[in-house]
Scaffold this active site. Structure first.
Site, PDB file in Angstrom:
ATOM      1  N   GLU A 155      11.201  59.682 103.026  1.00  0.00           N
ATOM      2  CA  GLU A 155      10.388  60.716 103.666  1.00  0.00           C
ATOM      3  C   GLU A 155      10.926  62.103 103.356  1.00  0.00           C
ATOM      4  OE1 GLU A 155       9.169  63.415 107.107  1.00  0.00           O
ATOM      5  OE2 GLU A 155      11.132  62.901 106.296  1.00  0.00           O
ATOM      6  N   GLU A 156      12.249  62.235 103.320  1.00  0.00           N
ATOM      7  CA  GLU A 156      12.865  63.550 103.136  1.00  0.00           C
ATOM      8  C   GLU A 156      12.612  64.138 101.754  1.00  0.00           C
ATOM      9  OE1 GLU A 156      13.908  65.288 105.397  1.00  0.00           O
ATOM     10  OE2 GLU A 156      14.739  64.084 107.017  1.00  0.00           O
ATOM     11  N   HIS A 188      19.061  68.569 109.189  1.00  0.00           N
ATOM     12  CA  HIS A 188      19.409  69.014 107.833  1.00  0.00           C
ATOM     13  C   HIS A 188      20.630  69.933 107.854  1.00  0.00           C
ATOM     14  CE1 HIS A 188      15.132  68.226 106.010  1.00  0.00           C
ATOM     15  NE2 HIS A 188      15.454  67.347 106.954  1.00  0.00           N
ATOM     16  N   ASP A 214       9.486  61.287 115.157  1.00  0.00           N
ATOM     17  CA  ASP A 214      10.314  62.119 114.278  1.00  0.00           C
ATOM     18  C   ASP A 214      10.270  63.580 114.712  1.00  0.00           C
ATOM     19  OD1 ASP A 214      11.944  62.828 112.150  1.00  0.00           O
ATOM     20  OD2 ASP A 214      10.338  62.772 110.656  1.00  0.00           O
ATOM     21  N   HIS A 247      11.429  57.044 109.586  1.00  0.00           N
ATOM     22  CA  HIS A 247      11.993  56.902 108.231  1.00  0.00           C
ATOM     23  C   HIS A 247      13.497  56.682 108.290  1.00  0.00           C
ATOM     24  CE1 HIS A 247      13.600  61.109 107.883  1.00  0.00           C
ATOM     25  NE2 HIS A 247      12.546  61.435 108.605  1.00  0.00           N
ATOM     26  N   ASP A 288      15.689  57.278 105.682  1.00  0.00           N
ATOM     27  CA  ASP A 288      16.519  58.139 104.841  1.00  0.00           C
ATOM     28  C   ASP A 288      16.908  59.414 105.565  1.00  0.00           C
ATOM     29  OD1 ASP A 288      13.756  58.985 104.625  1.00  0.00           O
ATOM     30  OD2 ASP A 288      14.368  60.320 102.995  1.00  0.00           O
TER      31      ASP A 288
END
Length: 411
Positions: free
Chosen positions: A176-177, A382, A199, A79, A81
């Site tokens: 995705e997030e 994150h 991922d 992904h 994002d």
């Protein structure tokens, strides 16, 4: 500089942060900035069908080189994002070459320090090159490390047509997030039989199990009146909401008190006023039964709190988010065993793990594309302390190339 590092440094400089409160798709137009670049780079490699669709998905095909007609079509997916939790604007990646165990002090905010004592996976990185952000943003290794690894593998395979493999589909997803990464994936157009998201975290790991996930929303209707005349009448919806949150266990059922196969109930958003209020929760467990039990527990807690507010009402609504992909992968064991074989071939001690979270692969598996998750090398995602090893990214590229060969050989 290695191909995968060059690509990674270029990609993380592009802000692709998604927005959970947006109603558009993709949730932010800036995600297309990276996706458009990926299409150009894929086409420059000679992948002529690379394109961006109306929803912001990148589709492309590494053409088959095998003489066999029955090699299953596989897909590599990442992904574009990055997480809404920490800003992704003006990311300044730093490469700490030949790391020797010292604390990594991030210069734009020296209070941000990556320490070996707090990041045990660093123990295997002595002598390697560690990439971090500068201290005020996340890095974006989640999931631009995976994007760069797929791009580097694609470039390698295009330059080496002597390597036999079947058709390999590439899919880069937005959002995705924020839990919407597969919302508009066209599985028929994708045309793959098996897939792999790239991922994951620690080098050598393959994740074949995720949380099952639901979202729950409690809507509260209080009793509103002028606070100056509220005695015996006012029932503040915000206080009711606060009481519900306060009733959650302090020693269990929360992200901060659980690990391994333990699930949780987690409030993520609270809004409203004295008349009405709303609480959004995420519920997580590795089984659907466990999710159902958590939903019942939350409902009973809400009802018990309301007993103290006889004039008020509340409702709870639960929405399915994704389910444990192991239910599907266990029916298609080759998608896991082939990946484990590819890892072992490149010298890794392959390990199966469970994810305390979800990936696009969770939903893709239930959409008809069995899809475990291969390591990308990303760590502390994150957060502003996010890091990735160049050598781990290079090893992921090796695994993807070897995986293409494994599928061809077993066909």
């Amino acid at each position: 500089m290695s191909s995968v590092l060059t690509k990674f440094l270029r990609y993380v400089a592009i802000d692709t942060q998604s927005d959970p409160f947006s109603t558009s798709f993709p949730s932010t137009e800036k995600q297309r900035d990276l996706s458009n670049l990926l299409v150009v780079e894929l086409q420059e490699m000679g992948i002529s069908d690379a394109h961006l669709d109306a929803f912001g998905y990148v589709y492309a095909t590494i053409p088959a080189t095998s003489t066999k007609a029955d090699v299953p079509v596989i897909c590599f997916c990442s992904h574009v994002d990055t997480s809404p939790d920490v800003t992704g604007t003006n990311v300044k990646p730093l490469v700490h070459s030949n790391w020797q165990g010292e604390d990594l002090v991030l210069p734009d905010d020296p209070a941000q320090v990556i320490r070996l004592s707090e990041h045990p996976d660093l123990a295997g990185q002595l002598g390697n090159d560690i990439v971090t952000a500068s201290g005020t943003t996340l890095l974006g290794a989640d999931n631009k490390a995976g994007v760069a690894e797929i791009m580097a593998a694609a470039e390698f395979l295009m330059k080496h047509p002597e390597i036999p493999h079947g058709n390999i589909r590439i899919l880069f997803t937005p959002d995705e997030e924020v839990g919407r990464g597969t919302e508009h994936v066209d599985i028929e157009k994708l045309g793959a039989v098996f897939g792999y998201t790239v991922d994951g975290e620690t080098v050598g790991t393959l994740e074949n199990e995720t949380f099952s996930a639901d979202g729950a929303t409690i809507q509260i209707q209080g009793v509103s009146t002028h606070p100056g005349f509220g005695k015996g009448k006012l029932e503040n919806a915000l206080k009711i909401a606060s009481d519900i949150i306060a009733a959650l266990p302090k020693d269990r059922l929360s992200p901060e008190t659980t690990d391994e196969k333990e699930g949780f109930i987690h409030p993520v958003h609270l809004e409203g006023g004295q008349d009405q209020a709303r609480i959004d929760f995420i519920l997580r467990d590795f089984t659907t039964i466990g999710l159902r039990q958590k939903n019942e527990w939350l409902k009973k807690t809400m009802e018990q709190v309301l007993l103290r507010y006889p004039g008020s009402t509340a409702t709870i609504q639960t929405t399915e988010q994704y389910r444990n992909m192991k239910e599907i992968l266990d029916k298609n064991p080759e998608v896991v065993t082939h990946a484990m074989e590819a890892m072992q071939r490149v010298g890794l001690n392959a390990q199966l793990r469970s994810i305390r979270g979800g990936t696009d692969g969770s939903r893709l598996s239930f959409m008809g594309l069995p899809c475990p998750n291969i390591f990308a090398g990303e760590h502390a995602f994150h957060s502003r302390l996010e890091w990735v090893s160049v050598q781990d990214m290079e090893k992921a590229v090796e695994v993807l190339v070897e995986l293409a060969k494994v599928w061809e050989e077993h066909a």
